[in-house]
Design an enzyme around this catalytic site. Sequence first.
Site, mmCIF file in Angstrom:
data_model
loop_
_atom_site.group_PDB
_atom_site.id
_atom_site.type_symbol
_atom_site.label_atom_id
_atom_site.label_comp_id
_atom_site.label_asym_id
_atom_site.label_seq_id
_atom_site.Cartn_x
_atom_site.Cartn_y
_atom_site.Cartn_z
ATOM 1 N N LYS A 1 13.138 -4.337 37.698
ATOM 2 C CA LYS A 1 11.835 -3.781 38.089
ATOM 3 C C LYS A 1 10.801 -4.830 37.720
ATOM 4 O O LYS A 1 10.584 -5.119 36.541
ATOM 5 C CB LYS A 1 11.542 -2.469 37.366
ATOM 6 C CG LYS A 1 10.115 -1.978 37.640
ATOM 7 C CD LYS A 1 9.784 -0.693 36.915
ATOM 8 C CE LYS A 1 8.276 -0.486 36.873
ATOM 9 N NZ LYS A 1 7.882 0.728 36.162
ATOM 10 N N GLY B 1 0.847 5.684 32.465
ATOM 11 C CA GLY B 1 0.579 6.521 31.305
ATOM 12 C C GLY B 1 -0.705 7.313 31.359
ATOM 13 O O GLY B 1 -1.065 7.988 30.396
ATOM 14 N N ALA C 1 4.351 5.523 38.276
ATOM 15 C CA ALA C 1 3.186 5.408 37.402
ATOM 16 C C ALA C 1 2.121 6.452 37.672
ATOM 17 O O ALA C 1 1.681 6.645 38.811
ATOM 18 C CB ALA C 1 2.555 4.011 37.433
ATOM 19 N N GLY C 2 1.739 7.114 36.609
ATOM 20 C CA GLY C 2 0.620 8.038 36.658
ATOM 21 C C GLY C 2 0.955 9.447 37.075
ATOM 22 O O GLY C 2 0.100 10.331 37.020
ATOM 23 N N ASN D 1 7.758 8.437 33.455
ATOM 24 C CA ASN D 1 8.076 8.147 32.050
ATOM 25 C C ASN D 1 7.195 8.977 31.121
ATOM 26 O O ASN D 1 7.645 9.960 30.553
ATOM 27 C CB ASN D 1 7.936 6.654 31.762
ATOM 28 C CG ASN D 1 8.458 6.247 30.376
ATOM 29 O OD1 ASN D 1 8.685 5.089 30.087
ATOM 30 N ND2 ASN D 1 8.658 7.200 29.474
ATOM 31 N N THR D 2 5.915 8.606 31.028
ATOM 32 C CA THR D 2 5.022 9.198 30.033
ATOM 33 C C THR D 2 4.971 10.722 30.079
ATOM 34 O O THR D 2 5.086 11.382 29.039
ATOM 35 C CB THR D 2 3.602 8.639 30.210
ATOM 36 O OG1 THR D 2 3.650 7.225 29.972
ATOM 37 C CG2 THR D 2 2.623 9.275 29.240
#
Lengths: 257, 67
Positions: free
Chosen positions: A98, A159, A185-186, A207-208
């Site tokens: 990635k 995040g 992301a996000g 992820n976050t």
Amino acid sequence: MKDNLKIADKIFNNRLFLGTGKFPSLKSLKDSIEVSEVEMVTVALRRVDVEKQDEGIISAIDRTKQVLLPNTSGARNAQEAVRLAKLARAAGCGNWIKLEITPEPRFLLPDPIQTLEATKILVAEGFIVLPYMNADPVLAKLLEEAGAAAVMPLGSPIGSNRGLKTIDSVKIIIEQSNIPVVVDAGLGAPSDASLAMEIGADAVLVNTAIAIARDPVGMAKAFSDAVRAGRLAYISGLPLKSIQANASSPKEGVPVV
Amino acid sequence: MKVFINDKEHSFDVNELEVSALLKELGIKPDGLVIELDNNVLTFNDFNTNLVKDGSRLELIRIFGGG
């Protein structure tokens, strides 16, 4: 016919990919992977703290069930990203990468020019490259032409949990791309992930929102279910939105006195 | 000998040491570890056959959680 996702030479049944950062414990990461049944996880490469003797997170991952996708997080330019990619390959991570090049730490937005340059270099070196990018449809085509195996447009900053702010641009990318589109992301809630799938994304990376949830394992399952729901909605044909009302019950034969 | 590990200086009471022996001294498991020894990338198979000497620079890198 099974609705699987093919990226390069691999087939995925689960369209949720999981980032492994920021989990409260190795156990919660392992349980989250297990309960969500994700088939690809991202990891980072970092210096070992000699005093702490941290063993990292490799023990939470089952390489027979999950594809390892190392990231080049921390790289500020193509040269650093290429170095990290080669270190990842040397660490036994395989040749998937990635590509993440973020020179500015407040918003962690990906550098488009360095990303395109690094994609060309890494493709030539035999890597399977999944570049993280801003939701720029022109860049997406350039990365595709450069040999990327998929493109990973962001929903909002890493995040930030702000959701699919880039929805209009992501729709354009989805329409024009000949390679898989993975929104990354996000995405801060399962509804964000479901929305990304409803507009036709091939997969999402989260992820976050999972790692820092009060119950990461529960959240991992929620996201996995949401991705499945959004994908099923997409292939089932979502109806168009209407300005006016359209009655659900028959108009004629109302029994009124 | 004095070697630099992740930019920090470490001292050892020998003139040279195999990379694998150095890891054992430090109590670091070789799983998922990649090492750059004086700018050469070493994989697991190279740990027994490469020597660390006075002034060597090592980067010890491992897989950690990340998005």
